[in-house]
Write a protein that holds these residues in place. Structure first.
Motif, PDB file in Angstrom:
ATOM      1  N   ALA A  10       3.255  14.922  -2.814  1.00 46.96           N
ATOM      2  CA  ALA A  10       2.364  16.046  -2.536  1.00 46.96           C
ATOM      3  C   ALA A  10       1.102  15.565  -1.832  1.00 46.96           C
ATOM      4  CB  ALA A  10       2.003  16.761  -3.829  1.00 46.96           C
ATOM      5  N   SER A  11       0.589  14.453  -2.300  1.00 43.70           N
ATOM      6  CA  SER A  11      -0.621  13.923  -1.689  1.00 43.70           C
ATOM      7  C   SER A  11      -0.399  13.583  -0.224  1.00 43.70           C
ATOM      8  CB  SER A  11      -1.088  12.680  -2.445  1.00 43.70           C
ATOM      9  OG  SER A  11      -2.237  12.146  -1.844  1.00 43.70           O
ATOM     10  N   SER A  36     -14.624  15.481   6.499  1.00 38.81           N
ATOM     11  CA  SER A  36     -14.615  14.184   5.842  1.00 38.81           C
ATOM     12  C   SER A  36     -13.697  14.269   4.633  1.00 38.81           C
ATOM     13  CB  SER A  36     -16.024  13.801   5.401  1.00 38.81           C
ATOM     14  OG  SER A  36     -15.983  12.597   4.690  1.00 38.81           O
ATOM     15  N   ASN A  37     -12.651  13.509   4.649  1.00 39.19           N
ATOM     16  CA  ASN A  37     -11.695  13.511   3.557  1.00 39.19           C
ATOM     17  C   ASN A  37     -11.974  12.312   2.656  1.00 39.19           C
ATOM     18  OD1 ASN A  37      -9.499  13.387   1.864  1.00 39.19           O
ATOM     19  ND2 ASN A  37      -8.015  13.876   3.457  1.00 39.19           N
ATOM     20  N   PRO A  38     -12.431  12.562   1.423  1.00 40.73           N
ATOM     21  CA  PRO A  38     -12.768  11.442   0.541  1.00 40.73           C
ATOM     22  C   PRO A  38     -11.568  10.568   0.201  1.00 40.73           C
ATOM     23  CG  PRO A  38     -12.822  13.513  -0.679  1.00 40.73           C
ATOM     24  CD  PRO A  38     -12.640  13.850   0.775  1.00 40.73           C
ATOM     25  N   ALA A  39     -10.368  11.098   0.314  1.00 40.20           N
ATOM     26  CA  ALA A  39      -9.180  10.305  -0.009  1.00 40.20           C
ATOM     27  C   ALA A  39      -8.913   9.237   1.033  1.00 40.20           C
ATOM     28  CB  ALA A  39      -7.953  11.220  -0.135  1.00 40.20           C
ATOM     29  N   THR A  40      -9.434   9.412   2.245  1.00 43.37           N
ATOM     30  CA  THR A  40      -9.169   8.448   3.301  1.00 43.37           C
ATOM     31  C   THR A  40     -10.436   7.770   3.820  1.00 43.37           C
ATOM     32  OG1 THR A  40      -9.294  10.196   4.975  1.00 43.37           O
ATOM     33  CG2 THR A  40      -7.113   9.696   4.074  1.00 43.37           C
ATOM     34  N   GLN A  55      -7.282  19.890 -13.929  1.00 39.48           N
ATOM     35  CA  GLN A  55      -6.861  20.778 -12.842  1.00 39.48           C
ATOM     36  C   GLN A  55      -5.770  20.101 -12.010  1.00 39.48           C
ATOM     37  OE1 GLN A  55     -10.839  21.195 -11.291  1.00 39.48           O
ATOM     38  NE2 GLN A  55     -10.916  23.357 -11.858  1.00 39.48           N
ATOM     39  N   PHE A  56      -5.952  18.825 -11.747  1.00 37.76           N
ATOM     40  CA  PHE A  56      -4.956  18.048 -11.005  1.00 37.76           C
ATOM     41  C   PHE A  56      -3.624  18.054 -11.739  1.00 37.76           C
ATOM     42  CE2 PHE A  56      -2.758  14.012 -10.292  1.00 37.76           C
ATOM     43  CZ  PHE A  56      -2.673  13.977  -8.907  1.00 37.76           C
ATOM     44  N   VAL A  57      -3.653  17.759 -13.035  1.00 35.40           N
ATOM     45  CA  VAL A  57      -2.435  17.724 -13.842  1.00 35.40           C
ATOM     46  C   VAL A  57      -1.782  19.109 -13.871  1.00 35.40           C
ATOM     47  CG1 VAL A  57      -1.565  17.421 -16.199  1.00 35.40           C
ATOM     48  CG2 VAL A  57      -3.133  15.738 -15.227  1.00 35.40           C
ATOM     49  N   ASN A 109      -6.577  15.358  -3.232  1.00 31.61           N
ATOM     50  CA  ASN A 109      -6.067  14.181  -2.530  1.00 31.61           C
ATOM     51  C   ASN A 109      -6.759  12.907  -2.992  1.00 31.61           C
ATOM     52  OD1 ASN A 109      -4.115  15.500  -1.025  1.00 31.61           O
ATOM     53  ND2 ASN A 109      -5.492  15.902   0.670  1.00 31.61           N
ATOM     54  N   ALA A 110      -8.055  12.981  -3.250  1.00 35.81           N
ATOM     55  CA  ALA A 110      -8.787  11.804  -3.727  1.00 35.81           C
ATOM     56  C   ALA A 110      -8.261  11.373  -5.097  1.00 35.81           C
ATOM     57  CB  ALA A 110     -10.286  12.109  -3.792  1.00 35.81           C
ATOM     58  N   ILE A 111      -7.973  12.350  -5.953  1.00 36.85           N
ATOM     59  CA  ILE A 111      -7.436  12.024  -7.272  1.00 36.85           C
ATOM     60  C   ILE A 111      -6.042  11.419  -7.133  1.00 36.85           C
ATOM     61  CG2 ILE A 111      -6.644  12.978  -9.479  1.00 36.85           C
ATOM     62  CD1 ILE A 111      -8.967  15.035  -9.215  1.00 36.85           C
TER      63      ILE A 111
END
Length: 129
Positions: A10-11, A36-40, A55-57, A109-111
Motif C-alpha cells: 500500500a505504501s 514535500s513528502n516526509p516519507a521520501t 489510525q494507520f493500523v 506513507n511516513a509511518i
C-alpha cells in the motif's frame, strides 16, 4: 509478515500516487507551494503519536481488502493501460480508506516507511495489531 507485506504494498502504491495527488491538489487550490513528502525526504520524523499509529493500523484492514480485490484484476489485465487504470482505481480507494481513518497520505506513507526501517516504530505498530 503478511501485515508487513500489505503495509509495504500500500505504501509503495501511495508513494507513487503521492506526487500526482499533490499536483492535483495544487491545481485545484491554485497554490504554488512545493509538495514535500516526509516519507521520501530523508529527514523523516519517527515520533508518531499513538493516535496516528492507531489510525494507520485501522486503515490496514481496508487496505488489505482493496489490495486483495485488485491484485488479481491487475495481474489478469489484458493491456498495460487497463492495468494502470485498475491501479489508479485501487489507489483512489486506498486513499479514501486512509483519509476516512483521519490520517493524511504523507503521514500514512511516513509511518509505513518507518515501519520497514525503524525497529521501534515496527514494535509499536505490531503491538497494536
Amino acid at each position: 509478515m503478511n501485515k508487513l507485506l500489505v503495509s509495504l504494498t500500500a505504501s509503495l502504491a501511495l508513494l507513487a500516487a503521492g506526487p500526482a495527488l499533490a499536483q492535483e491538489s495544487q491545481q485545484n487550490s491554485g497554490s504554488s507551494e512545493e509538495y514535500s513528502n516526509p516519507a521520501t525526504s530523508g529527514a523523516q520524523d519517527t515520533n508518531f503519536s499513538d493516535s496516528e499509529l492507531k489510525q494507520f493500523v485501522s486503515a490496514q484492514s481496508g487496505i488489505k481488502e482493496v489490495r486483495e480485490e485488485y491484485i488479481e484484476k491487475i495481474e489478469s489485465a489484458d493491456s498495460q493501460q487497463k492495468a494502470q487504470e485498475l491501479q489508479m482505481e485501487a489507489n483512489d480507494e486506498m486513499v479514501e480508506i486512509i483519509e476516512s481513518e483521519g490520517i493524511d497520505i504523507p503521514t500514512y506513507n511516513a509511518i509505513a516507511t518507518a515501519y520497514s526501517s525503524e525497529p521501534e516504530v515496527r514494535d509499536r505498530i505490531d503491538s497494536m495489531m
